[in-house]
Write a protein that holds these residues in place. Structure first.
Motif, PDB file in Angstrom:
ATOM      1  N   PHE A   1       0.836  -1.199   0.000  1.00 37.70           N
ATOM      2  CA  PHE A   1       0.000   0.000   0.000  1.00 37.70           C
ATOM      3  C   PHE A   1       0.874   1.253   0.000  1.00 37.70           C
ATOM      4  O   PHE A   1       0.616   2.202  -0.749  1.00 37.70           O
ATOM      5  CB  PHE A   1      -0.912  -0.001   1.226  1.00 37.70           C
ATOM      6  CG  PHE A   1      -1.781   1.220   1.337  1.00 37.70           C
ATOM      7  CD1 PHE A   1      -3.025   1.249   0.731  1.00 37.70           C
ATOM      8  CD2 PHE A   1      -1.364   2.338   2.046  1.00 37.70           C
ATOM      9  CE1 PHE A   1      -3.836   2.370   0.820  1.00 37.70           C
ATOM     10  CE2 PHE A   1      -2.160   3.458   2.139  1.00 37.70           C
ATOM     11  CZ  PHE A   1      -3.408   3.474   1.537  1.00 37.70           C
ATOM     12  N   ALA A   2       1.906   1.251   0.850  1.00 35.48           N
ATOM     13  CA  ALA A   2       2.799   2.412   0.923  1.00 35.48           C
ATOM     14  C   ALA A   2       3.525   2.638  -0.400  1.00 35.48           C
ATOM     15  O   ALA A   2       3.683   3.780  -0.857  1.00 35.48           O
ATOM     16  CB  ALA A   2       3.806   2.231   2.057  1.00 35.48           C
ATOM     17  N   LEU A   3       3.953   1.547  -1.046  1.00 36.92           N
ATOM     18  CA  LEU A   3       4.619   1.664  -2.342  1.00 36.92           C
ATOM     19  C   LEU A   3       3.659   2.217  -3.396  1.00 36.92           C
ATOM     20  O   LEU A   3       4.015   3.091  -4.195  1.00 36.92           O
ATOM     21  CB  LEU A   3       5.138   0.299  -2.783  1.00 36.92           C
ATOM     22  CG  LEU A   3       6.378  -0.236  -2.076  1.00 36.92           C
ATOM     23  CD1 LEU A   3       6.586  -1.707  -2.430  1.00 36.92           C
ATOM     24  CD2 LEU A   3       7.611   0.572  -2.447  1.00 36.92           C
ATOM     25  N   GLN A   4       2.445   1.686  -3.399  1.00 33.93           N
ATOM     26  CA  GLN A   4       1.442   2.124  -4.352  1.00 33.93           C
ATOM     27  C   GLN A   4       1.118   3.599  -4.145  1.00 33.93           C
ATOM     28  O   GLN A   4       1.083   4.390  -5.093  1.00 33.93           O
ATOM     29  CB  GLN A   4       0.185   1.256  -4.188  1.00 33.93           C
ATOM     30  CG  GLN A   4      -0.849   1.461  -5.247  1.00 33.93           C
ATOM     31  CD  GLN A   4      -1.975   0.425  -5.149  1.00 33.93           C
ATOM     32  OE1 GLN A   4      -2.446  -0.052  -6.154  1.00 33.93           O
ATOM     33  NE2 GLN A   4      -2.405   0.086  -3.946  1.00 33.93           N
ATOM     34  N   ARG A   5       0.895   3.995  -2.906  1.00 36.94           N
ATOM     35  CA  ARG A   5       0.584   5.390  -2.585  1.00 36.94           C
ATOM     36  C   ARG A   5       1.722   6.316  -2.995  1.00 36.94           C
ATOM     37  O   ARG A   5       1.509   7.344  -3.647  1.00 36.94           O
ATOM     38  CB  ARG A   5       0.312   5.498  -1.078  1.00 36.94           C
ATOM     39  CG  ARG A   5       0.162   6.910  -0.535  1.00 36.94           C
ATOM     40  CD  ARG A   5      -1.073   7.615  -1.000  1.00 36.94           C
ATOM     41  NE  ARG A   5      -2.285   6.869  -0.725  1.00 36.94           N
ATOM     42  CZ  ARG A   5      -2.915   6.871   0.476  1.00 36.94           C
ATOM     43  NH1 ARG A   5      -2.423   7.558   1.480  1.00 36.94           N
ATOM     44  NH2 ARG A   5      -4.032   6.192   0.636  1.00 36.94           N
TER      45      ARG A   5
END
Length: 266
Positions: free
Chosen positions: A43-47
């Motif tokens: 999620f952090a990478l995607q965000r």
């Protein structure tokens, strides 16, 4: 099947759009997977990928190089359903300031996830956003990212075909950083079952180190209107193999999920 149809009806209503029509080069909807299979690291990478892409000079230059020099952008997060508070409404992007303002809104969103993976529901919601958009656009694009197949709602090909029939282009970013042992060919699934329309493409992400660059490349291609494997040789990799079962996610869910979690979170 009646349960799946009901879940498809439970999508949140898209937010209202401005009354005045504004000419833009493209209406672009970013649809981001936040289902439980997306862990906090992914999620952090995607965000970070979307935030950095929107702030990058390559993206700003692509926007400014269009006929009108501006695009319309909307963003939402999805899982088994789309919730009302998961949407960032339409905004015109025409310079670094407006792009940074939109990126700030994405960056400020909290981390959360929900059960289910309804790509079909996300595509239907994106199509409704486009239907309600008060812009005069040459192109309409839904940009969808995710790490699993459709397993909730109507069949994904049905919703995909309905959106494409209206002239919408659907591009995909399948996330294969931690592929499921039971579904390792998500790149081909996106190519055959999810994406569609003239010049549509799939840009898989196989490693965390590829994430930021892949999202930036995808947004630049979508904004510039240059798409397809010939536009960026070597970047769009979909393995040629046997045809994909576009209903495999629904079948897997009956065996691996429904016996233990019969209903989605609301």
């Amino acid at each position: 099947m009646s349960l799946l149809a009901c879940l498809a009806c439970a999508q949140a209503a898209p937010l209202a759009t401005p009354a005045d029509t504004i000419a833009v080069d493209v209406e672009l909807v970013l649809a981001v997977d936040i289902s439980h299979s997306i862990d906090e690291k992914e999620f952090a990478l995607q965000r970070a990928g979307y935030v950095e892409a929107l702030r990058h000079p390559d993206f700003i230059n692509a926007v400014r190089s269009g006929v009108t020099g501006r695009i319309a952008l909307a963003y939402f997060e999805w899982a088994g359903t789309v919730r009302d508070d998961a949407v960032i409404a339409w905004q015109v992007i025409d310079n670094a300031e407006s792009a940074n303002a939109f990126a700030d809104k994405i960056e400020a969103r909290p981390f959360r996830s929900f059960r289910g993976t309804s790509i079909s529901g996300a595509l239907a919601f994106g199509a409704k956003l486009l239907d309600g958009a008060a812009f005069d656009a040459t192109r309409s694009v839904i940009d969808i990212s995710g790490d699993g197949p459709n397993n909730t709602g109507t069949p994904v090909t049905t919703t995909r075909d309905a959106a494409v029939a209206k002239g919408t282009v659907i591009n995909g970013l399948p996330i294969l950083i931690s592929p499921s042992p039971s579904f390792s060919h998500l790149d081909q699934y996106y190519a055959e079952c999810v994406t569609g329309g003239p010049g549509s493409f799939v840009l898989p992400v196989y490693a965390a180190s590829e994430f930021v660059t892949a999202i930036r490349r995808k947004l630049v291609l979508e904004v510039s209107g240059v798409a397809g494997p010939g536009a960026n040789p070597g970047s769009i990799r979909v393995d040629a193999a046997a045809p994909v079962d576009c209903l495999q996610g629904e079948r897997d869910r009956r065996f691996f999920s429904d016996p233990y979690f019969p209903e989605l979170n609301r």
